[in-house]
Design a protein around this motif. Structure first.
Motif, PDB file in Angstrom:
ATOM      1  N   ARG A  92      -1.290  11.347  -4.144  1.00 10.10           N
ATOM      2  CA  ARG A  92      -0.707  10.349  -3.247  1.00 10.10           C
ATOM      3  C   ARG A  92      -1.735   9.693  -2.334  1.00 10.10           C
ATOM      4  O   ARG A  92      -1.429   8.728  -1.626  1.00 10.10           O
ATOM      5  CB  ARG A  92       0.414  10.981  -2.417  1.00 10.10           C
ATOM      6  CG  ARG A  92       1.630  11.360  -3.252  1.00 10.10           C
ATOM      7  CD  ARG A  92       2.526  12.368  -2.533  1.00 10.10           C
ATOM      8  NE  ARG A  92       2.846  11.916  -1.186  1.00 10.10           N
ATOM      9  CZ  ARG A  92       2.804  12.672  -0.084  1.00 10.10           C
ATOM     10  NH1 ARG A  92       2.450  13.926  -0.183  1.00 10.10           N
ATOM     11  NH2 ARG A  92       3.117  12.175   1.077  1.00 10.10           N
ATOM     12  N   ASN A 140      -4.515   7.366  -0.909  1.00 17.32           N
ATOM     13  CA  ASN A 140      -4.937   5.992  -1.207  1.00 17.32           C
ATOM     14  C   ASN A 140      -6.390   6.031  -1.699  1.00 17.32           C
ATOM     15  O   ASN A 140      -7.294   6.399  -0.949  1.00 17.32           O
ATOM     16  CB  ASN A 140      -4.828   5.159   0.070  1.00 17.32           C
ATOM     17  CG  ASN A 140      -5.217   3.710  -0.164  1.00 17.32           C
ATOM     18  OD1 ASN A 140      -6.075   3.405  -1.001  1.00 17.32           O
ATOM     19  ND2 ASN A 140      -4.580   2.819   0.575  1.00 17.32           N
ATOM     20  N   GLN A 179       2.383   6.684  -0.889  1.00 12.42           N
ATOM     21  CA  GLN A 179       0.942   6.846  -0.843  1.00 12.42           C
ATOM     22  C   GLN A 179       0.492   7.135   0.595  1.00 12.42           C
ATOM     23  O   GLN A 179       1.037   6.585   1.540  1.00 12.42           O
ATOM     24  CB  GLN A 179       0.320   5.548  -1.346  1.00 12.42           C
ATOM     25  CG  GLN A 179      -1.181   5.495  -1.276  1.00 12.42           C
ATOM     26  CD  GLN A 179      -1.696   4.286  -2.049  1.00 12.42           C
ATOM     27  OE1 GLN A 179      -2.118   4.396  -3.179  1.00 12.42           O
ATOM     28  NE2 GLN A 179      -1.646   3.127  -1.432  1.00 12.42           N
ATOM     29  N   SER A 233      -2.200   6.733   3.373  1.00 13.12           N
ATOM     30  CA  SER A 233      -3.366   5.914   3.719  1.00 13.12           C
ATOM     31  C   SER A 233      -3.913   6.286   5.084  1.00 13.12           C
ATOM     32  O   SER A 233      -4.907   5.730   5.533  1.00 13.12           O
ATOM     33  CB  SER A 233      -2.990   4.420   3.715  1.00 13.12           C
ATOM     34  OG  SER A 233      -2.513   4.055   2.438  1.00 13.12           O
ATOM     35  N   GLY A 273       0.788  -1.230   0.000  1.00 10.70           N
ATOM     36  CA  GLY A 273       0.000   0.000   0.000  1.00 10.70           C
ATOM     37  C   GLY A 273       0.823   1.285   0.000  1.00 10.70           C
ATOM     38  O   GLY A 273       0.269   2.375   0.004  1.00 10.70           O
ATOM     39  N   THR A 274       2.162   1.173  -0.021  1.00 11.64           N
ATOM     40  CA  THR A 274       2.991   2.390  -0.067  1.00 11.64           C
ATOM     41  C   THR A 274       2.781   3.138  -1.377  1.00 11.64           C
ATOM     42  O   THR A 274       2.727   4.365  -1.408  1.00 11.64           O
ATOM     43  CB  THR A 274       4.483   2.030   0.082  1.00 11.64           C
ATOM     44  OG1 THR A 274       4.638   1.237   1.250  1.00 11.64           O
ATOM     45  CG2 THR A 274       5.335   3.275   0.167  1.00 11.64           C
ATOM     46  N   THR A 301      -4.122  15.878  -2.472  1.00 15.17           N
ATOM     47  CA  THR A 301      -3.052  15.008  -1.945  1.00 15.17           C
ATOM     48  C   THR A 301      -1.928  14.829  -2.965  1.00 15.17           C
ATOM     49  O   THR A 301      -1.068  13.981  -2.797  1.00 15.17           O
ATOM     50  CB  THR A 301      -3.592  13.613  -1.575  1.00 15.17           C
ATOM     51  OG1 THR A 301      -4.062  12.978  -2.764  1.00 15.17           O
ATOM     52  CG2 THR A 301      -4.719  13.685  -0.570  1.00 15.17           C
ATOM     53  N   GLN A 328      -8.686   3.885  -2.323  1.00 14.88           N
ATOM     54  CA  GLN A 328      -9.689   3.068  -1.615  1.00 14.88           C
ATOM     55  C   GLN A 328     -10.161   3.764  -0.352  1.00 14.88           C
ATOM     56  O   GLN A 328     -11.361   3.858  -0.071  1.00 14.88           O
ATOM     57  CB  GLN A 328      -9.101   1.705  -1.255  1.00 14.88           C
ATOM     58  CG  GLN A 328      -9.203   0.720  -2.400  1.00 14.88           C
ATOM     59  CD  GLN A 328      -8.378  -0.519  -2.126  1.00 14.88           C
ATOM     60  OE1 GLN A 328      -7.283  -0.439  -1.573  1.00 14.88           O
ATOM     61  NE2 GLN A 328      -8.900  -1.659  -2.514  1.00 14.88           N
ATOM     62  N   VAL A 329      -9.190   4.280   0.416  1.00 13.45           N
ATOM     63  CA  VAL A 329      -9.538   4.963   1.664  1.00 13.45           C
ATOM     64  C   VAL A 329     -10.339   6.230   1.353  1.00 13.45           C
ATOM     65  O   VAL A 329     -11.354   6.518   2.001  1.00 13.45           O
ATOM     66  CB  VAL A 329      -8.255   5.309   2.459  1.00 13.45           C
ATOM     67  CG1 VAL A 329      -8.613   6.080   3.730  1.00 13.45           C
ATOM     68  CG2 VAL A 329      -7.484   4.041   2.789  1.00 13.45           C
ATOM     69  N   SER A 381       0.471   3.588  -5.002  1.00 11.62           N
ATOM     70  CA  SER A 381      -0.679   3.275  -5.846  1.00 11.62           C
ATOM     71  C   SER A 381      -0.119   2.874  -7.208  1.00 11.62           C
ATOM     72  O   SER A 381       1.055   3.079  -7.499  1.00 11.62           O
ATOM     73  CB  SER A 381      -1.571   4.506  -5.995  1.00 11.62           C
ATOM     74  OG  SER A 381      -0.842   5.528  -6.656  1.00 11.62           O
TER      75      SER A 381
END
Ligand SMILES: [Zn+2]
Length: 498
Positions: A481, A483, A430, A432, A396-397, A478, A485-486, A399
Motif C-alpha cells: 500500500r 506510495n 495507498q 502516502s 493518489g489514494t 506496507t 514515489q514517496v 496505486s
C-alpha cells in the motif's frame, strides 16, 4: 496455398435482421427466442386470401443503412417473388427485391481502402427447421423435422459488397466495420451468434495482375468472424490445389464445417432463372419521398469512423484503443459516460481522464467482457463507478496495482460495484504519509545493516540489485500500500544520508 501465385477475390453478402417491433409484412412480433409458432398469422403463414402490408419502420431502417453506406437511394423500387420450395418457407416464395433494390452503388471505408457496396435490398426471412431424433433416419440422420415459423417474415436487409476484398483478414475487417455501423445507426442488434447478422462469402482466385475473374464458389454457414476467416483461408487453399492440378473450379455453393475445418459441396449454384422471379402483385412500388429521405439524413447519428477520429484527438489515445472502443458493442458509450462522470466531479482527475478510462476499458474491462460474454451496460461496475476508480488513482489514494485489484472486485460485484466502498472494506488505500513511510524505511534499513554497508561501499551492479531488495522489503512491510514515489524518494535520501 502455394506461395504468392494467386490473388484472392472476395465478395460478401451480409444478411442483417432489422430490429423492428413487427415483421416485414404483418403485425406479428419480431422477437427472438419465443415458443415455436406463437408469432404467426395468416399473412406470414401464407394462407390464401391474406395480403402483405409493408412495414414503414423497416423501410426507414433501409434508408438509414443506405445513407450510412453512401448509397444511391432508388426513387422507385419494387418487390419480387423469389420462387423456391423449402419447408421453412410457408408461401413457397420469398418476397424480396430483385433488379430494383432500394439502395445501390455505395461504399464502406475499411482501414485505408474503400470497399464498394453493390446493393442493399429488403426481403423477408424464412422460418427455421430443426432435425430431431438421432435414429439415423433419412433427414440428415434424424428421424423427423420440426418447423418454427416465428422467424418467417422477419425483415432482412441483404447488403452485397463488390468483389473488392483481397484477403480473409480484409473480409473480417469489413464485417467488423459494417457491424459497428449497423449497431451505431440502431437498425439491428448485430448478434452473429443469434443469427441476426449472417455472412455468406463468394471467393475466386486469379493470377496476380489478371483482370479476368476466376470461377467462384459461395460459402455458407459461418457463424463468427473467426469462422469467416478460417473458411476463406481453407477455400482459397482448396481452389489453389484444384487449379494447380490443372483442373477447373466448379461453380457451386459450399458448406463450412466448423468442426472439421473444411468446406464441402452443398449444391450447384443456382442461377437467377431457377427462381422464376416476377413482380409481387400484392405490393405497390416503394417510393420514398424526398422529405422522408431528408428526415432520415438529418437524424443520422455519428458513425463509428467519425467517433473514432473524435476520441483519438480528444482523449489522446492510440489508434488501436480507439478502434477497439468503437468496434465493440456498447463500449464507446460506456467509456464516454465514464469520462463525462470524471469531468462532472470537477477535480484534477479531468485532465487525462479519457486516456485513463480508455486504458481500463480496453484492458481489464474488455478482458472481463470477453470472458463472461456480458454487455458493458450489464456490468456491476457502472461508468460512474469506473470514474470513481480513475479519481482514486488520480488523487493518489490507489496505486495502479491496487486499482487493478479494486477493479476486479468491483466487476465481481463486491461493495455494490463501488470502488470507494471496496477500498474502505478492504483497507486498501495507498499510504502516502511521509512520517509513517519514513519509519518503515528506517526500520527496514536498520534490520539489514550488512546490506546497507554493501550498498554504500559496493560496486554499481550490486547497488542496483540491493536497491531493488530494499524496495521489495518496504513494499512488503506496507502490504503493497506504500506510495512507490514517496518510498523511492525516502529510500534514496536515507541511503545517501547517515
Ligand atoms: Zn404474421
Amino acid at each position: 496455398m502455394s506461395g504468392e501465385s494467386w490473388e484472392m477475390v472476395i465478395g460478401l453478402e451480409v444478411h442483417c435482421e432489422l430490429a423492428t417491433e413487427t415483421k416485414l409484412f404483418c403485425g406479428c412480433p419480431n422477437d427472438f427466442g419465443a415458443e415455436p409458432n406463437t408469432y404467426v398469422c395468416p399473412v406470414c403463414l401464407g394462407l390464401p386470401g391474406s395480403l402483405p402490408v409493408l412495414n414503414e419502420r423497416a423501410v426507414e431502417f433501409a434508408l438509414r443503412v443506405g445513407e450510412a453506406l453512401h448509397c444511391d437511394i432508388a426513387e422507385e423500387s419494387i418487390f419480387h417473388r423469389k420462387n423456391y420450395f423449402y419447408p421453412d418457407m410457408p408461401k413457397n416464395y420469398q418476397i424480396s427485391q430483385y433488379d430494383e433494390p432500394v439502395c445501390g452503388n455505395g461504399w464502406l471505408q475499411v482501414g485505408e481502402r474503400r470497399i464498394g457496396v453493390e446493393r442493399a435490398h429488403l426481403e423477408e426471412d424464412t422460418g427455421k427447421t430443426a432435425h430431431v431424433g438421432g435414429g439415423g433416419g433419412r433427414i440428415h440422420g434424424a428421424d423427423h423435422s420440426l418447423v418454427d415459423y416465428n422467424r418467417a417474415g422477419v425483415p432482412l436487409l441483404e447488403i452485397v459488397s463488390k468483389p473488392d476484398l483481397g484477403s480473409p483478414e480484409e473480409a473480417r475487417a469489413y464485417v467488423t466495420e459494417l457491424r459497428s455501423v449497423l449497431e451505431a445507426i440502431g437498425v439491428s442488434d448485430v448478434k452473429m451468434e443469434e443469427g441476426s447478422l449472417r455472412v455468406d462469402a463468394n471467393i475466386s482466385l486469379r493470377p496476380p495482375g489478371s483482370e479476368k475473374l476466376g470461377t467462384r464458389t459461395e460459402i455458407k454457414n459461418m457463424n463468427s468472424l473467426r469462422s469467416l476467416a478460417r473458411a476463406l483461408e481453407y477455400e482459397a487453399g482448396r481452389q489453389a490445389g484444384v487449379l494447380e492440378a490443372g483442373e477447373a473450379v466448379f461453380q457451386e455453393t459450399r458448406h463450412w464445417d466448423e468442426e472439421a475445418g473444411r468446406t464441402h459441396s452443398l449444391r450447384s449454384k443456382e442461377e437467377s432463372h431457377d427462381y422464376r422471379y416476377f413482380p409481387e402483385p400484392d405490393l405497390v412500388p416503394l417510393l420514398p419521398s424526398d422529405e422522408w429521405r431528408e428526415r432520415v439524413r438529418a437524424a443520422m447519428p455519428e458513425l463509428p469512423a467519425a467517433r473514432k477520429a473524435r476520441l483519438l484527438s480528444a482523449w489522446g489515445i492510440s489508434d488501436v484503443e480507439a478502434g477497439v472502443l468503437v468496434s465493440t458493442a456498447g463500449l464507446a458509450d460506456y467509456a464516454e459516460a465514464a469520462v463525462a462522470a470524471v469531468s462532472a466531479a470537477g477535480d484534477g482527475a479531468a485532465d487525462g481522464a479519457g486516456r485513463a478510462v480508455a486504458n481500463w476499458v480496453t484492458g481489464d474491462l474488455l478482458a472481463h467482457l470477453n470472458e463472461t460474454g456480458a454487455a458493458p451496460s450489464a456490468l456491476s461496475l457502472s461508468p460512474a463507478g469506473l470514474a470513481e476508480l480513475v479519481r482514486l488513482v488520480a488523487d493518489g489514494t490507489l496505486s495502479r496495482p491496487l486499482a487493478k485489484e479494486v477493479l476486479g472486485a468491483a466487476l465481481a460485484g463486491e461493495g455494490g460495484g463501488s470502488p470507494a466502498a471496496i477500498v474502505a472494506e478492504r483497507g486498501l488505500a495507498q499510504v502516502s504519509d511521509e512520517r509513517e513511510l519514513a519509519g518503515v524505511v528506517r526500520a527496514v534499513l536498520d534490520a539489514h545493516p550488512a546490506e546497507v554497508d554493501r550498498y554504500r561501499s559496493g560496486e554499481d551492479k550490486d547497488r542496483k540489485k540491493l536497491r531493488g531488495f530494499f524496495m521489495g522489503k518496504v513494499m512488503a512491510e506496507t502490504k503493497g500500500r506504500g506510495n512507490p514515489q514517496v518510498l523511492n524518494r525516502l529510500l534514496d535520501a536515507t541511503l545517501a544520508g547517515s
